[in-house]
Design a protein around this motif. Structure first.
Motif, PDB file in Angstrom:
ATOM      1  N   MET A   1      -9.415 -21.945  -7.262  1.00 28.70           N
ATOM      2  CA  MET A   1      -8.856 -20.722  -7.786  1.00 28.70           C
ATOM      3  C   MET A   1      -7.522 -21.059  -8.447  1.00 28.70           C
ATOM      4  SD  MET A   1      -8.204 -17.087  -5.824  1.00 28.70           S
ATOM      5  CE  MET A   1      -9.761 -17.182  -5.006  1.00 28.70           C
ATOM      6  N   THR A   2      -7.296 -20.463  -9.582  1.00 28.13           N
ATOM      7  CA  THR A   2      -6.042 -20.703 -10.294  1.00 28.13           C
ATOM      8  C   THR A   2      -5.021 -19.627  -9.943  1.00 28.13           C
ATOM      9  OG1 THR A   2      -6.752 -19.445 -12.205  1.00 28.13           O
ATOM     10  CG2 THR A   2      -7.240 -21.788 -12.219  1.00 28.13           C
ATOM     11  N   THR A   3      -3.796 -19.883 -10.318  1.00 28.41           N
ATOM     12  CA  THR A   3      -2.698 -18.974 -10.019  1.00 28.41           C
ATOM     13  C   THR A   3      -2.208 -18.315 -11.295  1.00 28.41           C
ATOM     14  OG1 THR A   3      -2.008 -20.358  -8.172  1.00 28.41           O
ATOM     15  CG2 THR A   3      -0.376 -18.855  -9.044  1.00 28.41           C
ATOM     16  N   MET A   4      -1.843 -17.033 -11.172  1.00 24.00           N
ATOM     17  CA  MET A   4      -1.270 -16.294 -12.291  1.00 24.00           C
ATOM     18  C   MET A   4      -0.058 -15.535 -11.752  1.00 24.00           C
ATOM     19  SD  MET A   4      -2.900 -13.160 -14.510  1.00 24.00           S
ATOM     20  CE  MET A   4      -3.972 -14.142 -15.539  1.00 24.00           C
ATOM     21  N   ASN A   5       1.060 -15.719 -12.375  1.00 18.99           N
ATOM     22  CA  ASN A   5       2.264 -14.994 -11.983  1.00 18.99           C
ATOM     23  C   ASN A   5       2.400 -13.748 -12.843  1.00 18.99           C
ATOM     24  OD1 ASN A   5       3.134 -16.912 -10.044  1.00 18.99           O
ATOM     25  ND2 ASN A   5       3.804 -18.230 -11.723  1.00 18.99           N
ATOM     26  N   VAL A   6       2.692 -12.638 -12.190  1.00 19.19           N
ATOM     27  CA  VAL A   6       2.831 -11.363 -12.888  1.00 19.19           C
ATOM     28  C   VAL A   6       4.192 -10.776 -12.539  1.00 19.19           C
ATOM     29  CG1 VAL A   6       1.881  -9.045 -13.161  1.00 19.19           C
ATOM     30  CG2 VAL A   6       0.347 -10.968 -12.766  1.00 19.19           C
ATOM     31  N   SER A   7       4.923 -10.361 -13.551  1.00 20.77           N
ATOM     32  CA  SER A   7       6.217  -9.729 -13.335  1.00 20.77           C
ATOM     33  C   SER A   7       6.037  -8.217 -13.303  1.00 20.77           C
ATOM     34  CB  SER A   7       7.191 -10.096 -14.457  1.00 20.77           C
ATOM     35  OG  SER A   7       7.408 -11.487 -14.473  1.00 20.77           O
ATOM     36  N   LEU A   8       6.605  -7.583 -12.268  1.00 21.18           N
ATOM     37  CA  LEU A   8       6.504  -6.138 -12.117  1.00 21.18           C
ATOM     38  C   LEU A   8       7.887  -5.550 -11.891  1.00 21.18           C
ATOM     39  CD1 LEU A   8       3.574  -5.948  -9.524  1.00 21.18           C
ATOM     40  CD2 LEU A   8       3.420  -5.559 -11.983  1.00 21.18           C
ATOM     41  N   PRO A   9       8.095  -4.335 -12.374  1.00 17.52           N
ATOM     42  CA  PRO A   9       9.333  -3.639 -12.013  1.00 17.52           C
ATOM     43  C   PRO A   9       9.325  -3.368 -10.499  1.00 17.52           C
ATOM     44  CG  PRO A   9       8.097  -2.414 -13.679  1.00 17.52           C
ATOM     45  CD  PRO A   9       7.265  -3.568 -13.282  1.00 17.52           C
ATOM     46  N   ASP A  10      10.490  -3.165  -9.943  1.00 23.60           N
ATOM     47  CA  ASP A  10      10.608  -2.957  -8.497  1.00 23.60           C
ATOM     48  C   ASP A  10       9.725  -1.816  -8.002  1.00 23.60           C
ATOM     49  OD1 ASP A  10      12.376  -5.055  -8.221  1.00 23.60           O
ATOM     50  OD2 ASP A  10      14.163  -3.777  -8.337  1.00 23.60           O
ATOM     51  N   SER A  11       9.640  -0.740  -8.772  1.00 26.41           N
ATOM     52  CA  SER A  11       8.846   0.419  -8.328  1.00 26.41           C
ATOM     53  C   SER A  11       7.355   0.065  -8.242  1.00 26.41           C
ATOM     54  CB  SER A  11       9.057   1.602  -9.267  1.00 26.41           C
ATOM     55  OG  SER A  11       8.631   1.277 -10.583  1.00 26.41           O
ATOM     56  N   MET A  12       6.851  -0.728  -9.178  1.00 26.30           N
ATOM     57  CA  MET A  12       5.443  -1.123  -9.139  1.00 26.30           C
ATOM     58  C   MET A  12       5.187  -2.116  -8.007  1.00 26.30           C
ATOM     59  SD  MET A  12       4.394  -1.337 -13.144  1.00 26.30           S
ATOM     60  CE  MET A  12       2.629  -1.225 -12.933  1.00 26.30           C
ATOM     61  N   LYS A  13       6.111  -3.013  -7.791  1.00 28.48           N
ATOM     62  CA  LYS A  13       5.983  -3.971  -6.684  1.00 28.48           C
ATOM     63  C   LYS A  13       5.925  -3.225  -5.359  1.00 28.48           C
ATOM     64  CE  LYS A  13       8.129  -8.072  -4.662  1.00 28.48           C
ATOM     65  NZ  LYS A  13       8.646  -7.690  -3.356  1.00 28.48           N
ATOM     66  N   ALA A  14       6.780  -2.218  -5.200  1.00 26.72           N
ATOM     67  CA  ALA A  14       6.773  -1.421  -3.981  1.00 26.72           C
ATOM     68  C   ALA A  14       5.444  -0.681  -3.818  1.00 26.72           C
ATOM     69  CB  ALA A  14       7.933  -0.432  -3.997  1.00 26.72           C
ATOM     70  N   PHE A  15       4.914  -0.177  -4.928  1.00 23.54           N
ATOM     71  CA  PHE A  15       3.626   0.513  -4.881  1.00 23.54           C
ATOM     72  C   PHE A  15       2.526  -0.435  -4.421  1.00 23.54           C
ATOM     73  CE2 PHE A  15      -0.414   1.661  -6.837  1.00 23.54           C
ATOM     74  CZ  PHE A  15      -0.587   2.934  -6.339  1.00 23.54           C
ATOM     75  N   VAL A  16       2.484  -1.632  -4.985  1.00 25.02           N
ATOM     76  CA  VAL A  16       1.466  -2.613  -4.609  1.00 25.02           C
ATOM     77  C   VAL A  16       1.602  -2.955  -3.129  1.00 25.02           C
ATOM     78  CG1 VAL A  16       0.685  -4.995  -4.935  1.00 25.02           C
ATOM     79  CG2 VAL A  16       1.169  -3.564  -6.923  1.00 25.02           C
ATOM     80  N   GLU A  17       2.799  -3.196  -2.672  1.00 30.23           N
ATOM     81  CA  GLU A  17       3.013  -3.531  -1.262  1.00 30.23           C
ATOM     82  C   GLU A  17       2.575  -2.384  -0.348  1.00 30.23           C
ATOM     83  OE1 GLU A  17       7.148  -4.589  -1.363  1.00 30.23           O
ATOM     84  OE2 GLU A  17       6.711  -6.672  -1.925  1.00 30.23           O
ATOM     85  N   GLU A  18       2.819  -1.164  -0.781  1.00 32.29           N
ATOM     86  CA  GLU A  18       2.396   0.010  -0.012  1.00 32.29           C
ATOM     87  C   GLU A  18       0.874   0.088   0.059  1.00 32.29           C
ATOM     88  OE1 GLU A  18       2.544   4.731  -0.867  1.00 32.29           O
ATOM     89  OE2 GLU A  18       4.458   3.663  -1.058  1.00 32.29           O
ATOM     90  N   GLN A  19       0.211  -0.165  -1.066  1.00 30.46           N
ATOM     91  CA  GLN A  19      -1.249  -0.134  -1.100  1.00 30.46           C
ATOM     92  C   GLN A  19      -1.840  -1.215  -0.201  1.00 30.46           C
ATOM     93  OE1 GLN A  19      -3.036   2.380  -2.708  1.00 30.46           O
ATOM     94  NE2 GLN A  19      -0.914   3.087  -2.756  1.00 30.46           N
ATOM     95  N   VAL A  20      -1.248  -2.395  -0.233  1.00 29.72           N
ATOM     96  CA  VAL A  20      -1.713  -3.505   0.606  1.00 29.72           C
ATOM     97  C   VAL A  20      -1.630  -3.094   2.077  1.00 29.72           C
ATOM     98  CG1 VAL A  20      -1.180  -5.859   1.375  1.00 29.72           C
ATOM     99  CG2 VAL A  20      -1.191  -5.314  -1.069  1.00 29.72           C
ATOM    100  N   ALA A  21      -0.512  -2.518   2.473  1.00 23.85           N
ATOM    101  CA  ALA A  21      -0.312  -2.126   3.864  1.00 23.85           C
ATOM    102  C   ALA A  21      -1.240  -0.974   4.273  1.00 23.85           C
ATOM    103  CB  ALA A  21       1.145  -1.735   4.085  1.00 23.85           C
ATOM    104  N   GLN A  22      -1.376   0.022   3.422  1.00 19.73           N
ATOM    105  CA  GLN A  22      -2.149   1.214   3.759  1.00 19.73           C
ATOM    106  C   GLN A  22      -3.652   0.993   3.710  1.00 19.73           C
ATOM    107  OE1 GLN A  22      -0.871   4.391   1.203  1.00 19.73           O
ATOM    108  NE2 GLN A  22       1.033   4.727   2.347  1.00 19.73           N
ATOM    109  N   ARG A  23      -4.098   0.136   2.822  1.00 21.40           N
ATOM    110  CA  ARG A  23      -5.543  -0.025   2.609  1.00 21.40           C
ATOM    111  C   ARG A  23      -6.126  -1.253   3.283  1.00 21.40           C
ATOM    112  NH1 ARG A  23      -7.075   2.379  -3.197  1.00 21.40           N
ATOM    113  NH2 ARG A  23      -5.620   4.110  -3.209  1.00 21.40           N
ATOM    114  N   GLY A  24      -5.302  -1.982   4.009  1.00 18.93           N
ATOM    115  CA  GLY A  24      -5.823  -3.094   4.791  1.00 18.93           C
ATOM    116  C   GLY A  24      -6.069  -4.387   4.030  1.00 18.93           C
ATOM    117  N   TYR A  25      -5.468  -4.550   2.880  1.00 11.18           N
ATOM    118  CA  TYR A  25      -5.573  -5.816   2.160  1.00 11.18           C
ATOM    119  C   TYR A  25      -4.667  -6.832   2.848  1.00 11.18           C
ATOM    120  CZ  TYR A  25      -7.814  -3.201  -1.595  1.00 11.18           C
ATOM    121  OH  TYR A  25      -8.670  -2.412  -2.324  1.00 11.18           O
ATOM    122  N   GLY A  26      -5.075  -8.093   2.830  1.00 13.84           N
ATOM    123  CA  GLY A  26      -4.265  -9.134   3.440  1.00 13.84           C
ATOM    124  C   GLY A  26      -3.071  -9.518   2.594  1.00 13.84           C
TER     125      GLY A  26
END
Length: 79
Positions: A1-26
């Motif tokens: 698997m290859t790696t891809m770096n993605v830059s996000l504004p702080d608000s989007m990063k927080a949203f992703v982290e919230e989704q990971v926590a709430q939806r059970g993603y590792g």
């Protein structure tokens, strides 16, 4: 698997982290992969719908149509 770096504004990063926590993603990567898979499925469905719309009228799916399908399956399973 290859790696891809993605830059996000702080608000989007927080949203992703919230989704990971709430939806059970590792990890956030699992969440993003799921989003991409859904988009791929949506594109595939869209293409199939467009192909069907461009194919012209089909036969009516009445009782005779389904009887013919059942007969076809019975014939093939008896081979």
């Amino acid at each position: 698997m290859t790696t891809m770096n993605v830059s996000l504004p702080d608000s989007m990063k927080a949203f992703v982290e919230e989704q990971v926590a709430q939806r059970g993603y590792g990890t956030s990567s699992e969440y993003v992969r799921e989003l991409i898979r859904r988009e791929q499925d949506r594109d595939q469905l869209r293409n199939l719908l467009l192909e069907g719309a461009g194919s012209g009228p089909g036969e009516p799916a009445d009782d005779a149509y389904f009887d013919g399908l059942r007969d076809h399956i019975r014939t093939r399973s008896g081979e």
